[in-house]
Write a protein that holds these residues in place. Sequence first.
Motif: not given
Length: 246
Positions: A185-186, A189-190, A193, A223
Motif C-alpha cells: 500500500t502507500e 512510500g513508493k 512498494t 487496498e
Amino acid sequence: MGIFNNKIDITELYPKGFVDIHSHLLPGIDDGAKNIEDSLALIERLQKQGINNFRITPHVLGGVWENSSSVIKEKEADLRKVLKEKGFDNVNIHAAAEYMLDDHFSALLDNNDILPLKDKYILVEMSFFNPPFNLDDLLFQIQVKGYVPVLAHPERYNYYHNNMSQYEKLIEAGCLFQLNLLSLTEQYGKPTTKIAYELLKKGMYTFTGTDTHHKRHVHLMNEIATKKNKKLLTPLFENNIKTFSF
C-alpha cells in the motif's frame, strides 16, 4: 475499468486458517494498541477482514521497549481473558516478539530468554538507518542456538534498495523473509512498494504479516485486495498456515 474489475473483497484475499505472524495488538506495551479496548477494536476489524489467528509480536528494543518475556506473557493473558469474556471464541492468539538485532537482543539470546513465533522461528528486525555492524555474527549465533531468523519487512530497509545482492546474501546466511502486507500500500512510500513487489516476484519471501499497529493500518489493507495480489501472495499465505497454525 480493468483495474476496478481486478478488485476483490478483502475477505476473499485470505485463505481459511491464515495466521498473521506480525502485529502489535497487545495493549499498552509498544507503539501498537494503546489499551485493551484498542486491542479488541483492532482484532475485531481484522477478524471482519478474514483473519482469526494471530501470533502477536510486540517490539523488544534496547533502551526503548525492553519488554521482558514475563511482561509480554502477562499482557497476552490479559488479552486472552478479555477476548473470552467478550465472546471472541474463534480468535486464536499467541504472544511472541519482534526483536531488534541489538545488544539487548544478544543478551536475551545468551540467556535463552526468547519468545519464538512457534517452534524454532523468531521474528527479528534491523534499524531503518543501517544494519548492525555485527549482523553476520548475530545471524550465526541465532542459528547456533537452534533458531531460524525470520527477518521482518526487508523491503523497508532502504540501504539495501540499490543492491539486491544484499538480500540474496541474507537468504544465503539463513534468513527467511517476511513481507509486510502494508508495504503493498502507500503506507511506507513508493520505493518500498517497488522493492516489495520485486522481492515478491523473485520468490524471495517465505512468510507474510500485517504489522498492524492501529486502525489506519487495517483500513489500508483493503487496498491490497486484488486478483493479482491474491495470486502473488497465496504461496506466502499457505506457508504461514503450514508453519504457524495453532
